[in-house]
Structures are given as C-alpha cells and as structure tokens.
Design a protein around this motif. Structure first.
Motif, short mmCIF file in Angstrom:
data_model
loop_
_atom_site.label_atom_id
_atom_site.label_comp_id
_atom_site.label_asym_id
_atom_site.label_seq_id
_atom_site.Cartn_x
_atom_site.Cartn_y
_atom_site.Cartn_z
N PRO A 1 -2.51 8.80 -20.75
CA PRO A 1 -3.06 9.40 -19.52
C PRO A 1 -3.58 8.33 -18.58
N PHE A 2 -3.65 8.67 -17.30
CA PHE A 2 -4.09 7.71 -16.29
C PHE A 2 -5.07 8.38 -15.35
N ALA A 3 -5.84 7.56 -14.66
CA ALA A 3 -6.74 8.06 -13.62
C ALA A 3 -5.92 8.27 -12.35
N PHE A 4 -6.02 9.45 -11.76
CA PHE A 4 -5.18 9.75 -10.60
C PHE A 4 -5.46 8.80 -9.45
N ALA A 5 -6.71 8.40 -9.27
CA ALA A 5 -7.04 7.47 -8.19
C ALA A 5 -6.29 6.16 -8.36
N GLU A 6 -6.10 5.73 -9.60
CA GLU A 6 -5.34 4.50 -9.84
C GLU A 6 -3.87 4.69 -9.48
N LEU A 7 -3.31 5.85 -9.83
CA LEU A 7 -1.92 6.10 -9.49
C LEU A 7 -1.72 6.06 -7.97
N VAL A 8 -2.62 6.71 -7.24
CA VAL A 8 -2.52 6.71 -5.77
C VAL A 8 -2.57 5.29 -5.24
N ALA A 9 -3.52 4.49 -5.75
CA ALA A 9 -3.67 3.11 -5.28
C ALA A 9 -2.41 2.30 -5.56
N ARG A 10 -1.80 2.52 -6.73
CA ARG A 10 -0.59 1.77 -7.08
C ARG A 10 0.59 2.20 -6.20
N VAL A 11 0.72 3.49 -5.93
CA VAL A 11 1.79 3.97 -5.06
C VAL A 11 1.62 3.41 -3.65
N GLN A 12 0.38 3.42 -3.15
CA GLN A 12 0.13 2.87 -1.82
C GLN A 12 0.47 1.38 -1.76
N ALA A 13 0.09 0.65 -2.82
CA ALA A 13 0.38 -0.79 -2.85
C ALA A 13 1.89 -1.04 -2.87
N LEU A 14 2.63 -0.25 -3.65
CA LEU A 14 4.09 -0.40 -3.69
C LEU A 14 4.71 -0.05 -2.35
N GLY A 15 4.16 0.98 -1.69
CA GLY A 15 4.67 1.35 -0.38
C GLY A 15 4.52 0.23 0.63
N MET B 1 -6.33 1.23 18.39
CA MET B 1 -6.25 2.16 17.27
C MET B 1 -6.00 1.41 15.97
N ALA B 2 -6.64 1.89 14.89
CA ALA B 2 -6.46 1.29 13.57
C ALA B 2 -6.25 2.40 12.55
N LEU B 3 -5.25 2.21 11.69
CA LEU B 3 -4.95 3.17 10.63
C LEU B 3 -5.03 2.44 9.29
N ASP B 4 -5.95 2.89 8.44
CA ASP B 4 -6.15 2.29 7.12
C ASP B 4 -5.51 3.20 6.08
N VAL B 5 -4.42 2.72 5.48
CA VAL B 5 -3.67 3.55 4.54
C VAL B 5 -4.48 3.85 3.29
N ALA B 6 -5.12 2.84 2.71
CA ALA B 6 -5.85 3.02 1.45
C ALA B 6 -7.03 3.96 1.61
N ARG B 7 -7.78 3.79 2.70
CA ARG B 7 -8.96 4.63 2.92
C ARG B 7 -8.61 5.95 3.60
N HIS B 8 -7.38 6.05 4.07
CA HIS B 8 -6.90 7.27 4.73
C HIS B 8 -7.76 7.61 5.94
N THR B 9 -8.00 6.59 6.77
CA THR B 9 -8.83 6.77 7.96
C THR B 9 -8.10 6.26 9.20
N VAL B 10 -8.47 6.84 10.34
CA VAL B 10 -7.96 6.41 11.63
C VAL B 10 -9.14 6.27 12.58
N THR B 11 -9.16 5.19 13.32
CA THR B 11 -10.19 5.04 14.36
C THR B 11 -9.50 4.69 15.68
N ARG B 12 -10.12 5.12 16.76
CA ARG B 12 -9.65 4.73 18.09
C ARG B 12 -10.84 4.22 18.88
N ASP B 13 -10.74 3.00 19.35
CA ASP B 13 -11.84 2.35 20.05
C ASP B 13 -13.10 2.38 19.19
N GLY B 14 -12.92 2.24 17.87
CA GLY B 14 -14.03 2.20 16.94
C GLY B 14 -14.56 3.55 16.51
#
Length: 221
Positions: free
Chosen positions: A102-116, A132-145
């Motif tokens: 078994p694995f921790a799902f958060a780890e699987l997501v992080a590994r898939v994102q890294a491979l992507g 504009m900034a888009l952070d894939v790992a944190r799943h966040t978007v900012t515009r002008d901060g």
C-alpha cells in the motif's frame, strides 16, 4: 496533464483516478493490459500509472511497449512486491518510477506530478507568465499576487494554455489534454470553461481567442 491508470483492482484504479481528477488531471482508466495498450495506441498520455501484476497483458508488457515508442509517456509502476530486486527489474523495463502497495495517496500524486514535469517538453513546477503564476504541486493560481480560486477543470485548461507558452491551442487539443476519453468532441465545454476562467482571472484579459484556431495566453490587447 493527461494520465492513464491501469490496474486490475477496479476499486483501487477508480479511487486513484478520482483522486487525480481532484487535482485537475485528465484521467482514463482501464483494468487490464490489453485495455491500456488500446488506449495508448490512440491517445497521448503524459504519465501512465501501471499495476505491474495485471493478468493477461502485464504492466511489464505495457511498460516495455511505451519504452520502445516515441510517445514520451512517463511510467509509474505499482506493485505489491517490495523487494529491491523487483524494483530494479521494473526500472530495467523502462519504468521511470516505482511505488509499492500500500502507498500514501499524497505520495502517488507527488510522483505523478513530478513525472509530468519530466515529460517532453519538460516544464517547470511553477509556470509564470505576465502577472500570473500557476503552481502545479500546490494546485494554486495567483494573478498580480492575489489568489484565484479555480475549479479542477479550469485549472487544467489554464495549465495547458500556460504550458503552450503563447502558442495557439485549439479546442480539440484542450479536449484531449484536459478532459478524459469520454469527452464529447461536439460539446461546448471548452468554450464555457474558457469563458468562466476569463471571468475569474479578471481584467485586463490574458486569455485571447484566435478566430477559427483556438486560444492563447498573451498580454493585454
């Protein structure tokens, strides 16, 4: 990012797919190696999550097929076998990463994102264009901060557009990369999603429509 999940444990495969969709990935699911090879033949995937021990066509065979192609798909192999020899064999087949059950799902997501991020062409973990900034790992978007709250599908569409780095992206390409295999090619889902995305990103407009071609990220016009 488009991902293929292939595992004969149907409940696990469906749970993985649903979890990846929550972080804005387009996910196709199958439950055997034959289904995986069929989908790989007609779709391009950034990452394939493969159970190594599927009956019939195994994950090993699917991995070997991908490694011998020019698809550029990264492979995360899943297995219940935790021994070093098993991991070495899996990596030797062409897998890019290996995760034991078994694995921790958060780890699987992080590994898939890294491979992507390692798929061709490689993209950085944080995409920045104009204000504009888009952070894939944190799943966040900012515009002008300022944070911008997007739905998973809006995030996925913006991710595809920002990865294109100013290139025009057609509606068909957005459907292929941000929706799964069940998307209706005649739907207006792309137009509606882009419209709501524009509203949330605010003014001045940064997503521009190119008539009869598609959409692109660009500075104020």
């Amino acid at each position: 990012m488009r991902v293929l999940v292939a595992d004969d444990e149907r409940l696990l495969a469906d749970m993985i797919a649903e979890g990846l969709r929550r972080v804005s990935m387009a996910v196709d699911v199958c439950y055997d190696g034959d289904g995986a090879l069929e989908r790989i033949a007609v779709n391009r995937y950034d990452v394939a999550v493969l159970d190594r021990d599927m009956p019939g066509r195994t994950g090993d065979e699917v991995c070997r097929s991908l490694a011998g192609s020019d698809a550029g798909t990264r492979v995360l192999m899943l297995t219940a076998a935790a021994g070093i020899r098993d991991r070495v064999e899996g990596l030797g087949l062409g897998a890019d990463d290996y995760l034991t059950k078994p694995f921790a799902f958060a780890e699987l997501v992080a590994r898939v994102q890294a491979l992507g991020r390692r798929s061709a062409p490689a993209v950085p973990p944080v995409l920045e264009q104009y204000d504009m900034a888009l952070d894939v790992a944190r799943h966040t978007v900012t515009r002008d901060g300022r944070p911008v709250n997007l739905s998973p599908k809006e995030f996925a569409v913006l991710h595809v557009l920002m990865r294109a780095n100013g290139r025009v992206v057609s509606a068909e390409e957005l459907l292929e990369q941000a929706w799964d295999e069940f998307a209706d090619p005649f739907t207006n889902a792309v137009r509606v999603t882009v419209m709501t995305l524009r509203k949330k990103l605010g003014q001045p407009a940064i997503i521009h429509t190119v008539p009869r071609a598609g959409y692109r990220i660009g500075g104020p016009e």
